[in-house]
Design an enzyme around this catalytic site. Structure first.
Site, mmCIF file in Angstrom:
data_model
loop_
_atom_site.group_PDB
_atom_site.id
_atom_site.type_symbol
_atom_site.label_atom_id
_atom_site.label_comp_id
_atom_site.label_asym_id
_atom_site.label_seq_id
_atom_site.Cartn_x
_atom_site.Cartn_y
_atom_site.Cartn_z
ATOM 1 N N ASN A 7 0.862 -1.182 0.000
ATOM 2 C CA ASN A 7 0.000 0.000 0.000
ATOM 3 C C ASN A 7 0.899 1.232 0.000
ATOM 4 O OD1 ASN A 7 -1.852 2.054 0.482
ATOM 5 N ND2 ASN A 7 -3.050 0.848 1.925
ATOM 6 N N ARG A 44 -1.993 -1.719 -4.112
ATOM 7 C CA ARG A 44 -3.134 -0.789 -4.128
ATOM 8 C C ARG A 44 -2.823 0.377 -5.052
ATOM 9 N NH1 ARG A 44 -3.751 3.963 -0.802
ATOM 10 N NH2 ARG A 44 -5.877 4.779 -0.951
ATOM 11 N N HIS A 133 -11.682 5.528 -2.080
ATOM 12 C CA HIS A 133 -11.829 4.703 -0.864
ATOM 13 C C HIS A 133 -12.589 3.413 -1.154
ATOM 14 C CE1 HIS A 133 -11.501 8.525 1.877
ATOM 15 N NE2 HIS A 133 -10.294 7.987 1.658
ATOM 16 N N ARG A 191 -8.765 18.637 3.618
ATOM 17 C CA ARG A 191 -9.437 18.941 2.350
ATOM 18 C C ARG A 191 -10.767 19.624 2.612
ATOM 19 N NH1 ARG A 191 -8.697 12.852 0.346
ATOM 20 N NH2 ARG A 191 -6.467 12.865 -0.100
ATOM 21 N N GLU A 326 -8.402 -2.826 4.440
ATOM 22 C CA GLU A 326 -8.163 -2.821 2.999
ATOM 23 C C GLU A 326 -7.313 -4.009 2.585
ATOM 24 O OE1 GLU A 326 -6.357 1.012 2.543
ATOM 25 O OE2 GLU A 326 -8.202 1.912 1.778
#
Length: 340
Positions: A7, A44, A133, A191, A326
């Protein structure tokens, strides 16, 4: 089958080795001097564009296609490709597989994925709401369906530094809050989330660093000086209190919108760093959504978390806390892809 999960983020690299039954054997926060033996290495990738709808075995053609997607994810895609090259060099006999954060959302309907922009722009630039996501939303919704028999309409809340929601019907993503980029949607750690495009055009003539500010100096950090929810919850000043209320207002509104896309809700899932660890954020979120049939048990919500049902007795929709995994979702996709 031993699976090495890679990842690569924009500024970090995490690896996890999964053994038979997907039991964690070991994990690393950086590429070690010697990599463990693995039958499969799964990487990923944040962006799969329009062409990648599921996990794929990486060959020269696929790798070239991944390079072509760099303009859509300039911070993340190069790092993932660098990790792919280095790991492949060290483990040349392992099968290399790519999983994509956008793939789960390729099932969005045309109305859900389309921006109301000129058709020629959409065709020329490949504009659409990609969503992100996806690996986290896929795992959380898959686990929720296992934990709540008969659940068909699931809203997953990925609450971490990045924040997004996903509406899942029968295991399929039908709506999500992020769009062409991960900036769209809810208030996040740094963000901005949704901002009036007219305001952005107005600011663009006055603030030369607008793109950097929206990505790195907005959200909770912009409002209160910190993007860490734990820090903000420990403060009592106006800026911190307002930042949390703005965050919760957008979150509740987004959850209601996802429920509308599904025509109702059977299960709401909290996952991610904030979703799993902040009982207060879970409580305050659900307190504003009782009209959807949600209710939270205060004692269960305050207890230790794993994959846990924190619903209040009698609530018509369940509320779950599910650990973000994940890595296990990527391993699951590898098993499906390779048939072993």
């Amino acid at each position: 089958m031993r699976i090495l999960v890679v990842n690569a983020g924009s500024s970090s690299l995490k690896l996890r080795l999964l053994g038979p039954g997907d039991v964690v054997d070991a994990s690393w926060d950086a590429l070690p001097a010697e990599l463990p033996d693995a039958d499969v290495v799964v990487h990923r990738f944040v962006h799969g564009g329009k062409q990648f709808h599921s996990a794929v075995v990486i060959d020269d053609f696929i790798e070239s296609a991944l390079h072509a997607l760099i303009p859509l994810a300039p911070l993340h895609q190069p790092k993932s490709l660098e990790a792919l090259a280095e790991v492949h060099k060290r483990l040349p006999d392992a099968v290399q597989v790519a999983c994509f954060d956008t793939a789960f959302h390729t099932t969005l309907s045309e109305p859900a994925a389309t921006y109301a922009l000129p058709r020629e722009w959409i065709a020329k630039y490949g504009l659409r709401r990609y969503g992100f996501h996806g690996l986290s939303h896929a795992w959380a919704s898959h686990r929720a369906a296992e934990l709540v028999a008969g659940a068909r309409r699931i809203v997953t809340c990925q609450l971490g530094a990045g924040v997004s929601l996903c509406a899942v019907r029968d295991g399929v993503s039908v709506d999500t809050t992020m769009g062409f980029t991960p900036l769209e949607g809810l208030v996040m750690a740094t963000r901005s989330g949704d901002v009036d495009p007219g305001l952005l055009m107005w600011l663009s003539t006055r603030e030369p660093d607008l793109a950097d500010v929206l990505e790195h100096r907005s959200g909770l950090a912009g409002l209160a000086g910190s993007g860490d929810m734990r820090v903000l919850l420990g403060r009592t000043d106006h800026d911190a209190l307002l930042a949390i209320e703005v965050y919760l207002h957008r979150l509740r509104k987004g959850i209601a919108a996802m429920a509308a896309s599904l025509g109702g809700i059977d299960v709401l899932v909290f996952t991610g760093g904030v979703g799993e660890n902040s009982a207060e954020i879970r409580q305050r979120t659900i307190d504003g959504l009782e009209f959807l049939g949600l209710g939270i048990d205060t004692a269960a919500n305050a207890g230790p978390m794993g994959d846990t049902d924190v619903s209040r007795a009698g609530a018509s929709a369940r509320t779950l806390v599910i650990a973000a995994r994940e890595d296990l979702e990527m391993a699951r996709q590898v098993h499906l892809l390779l048939g072993r």
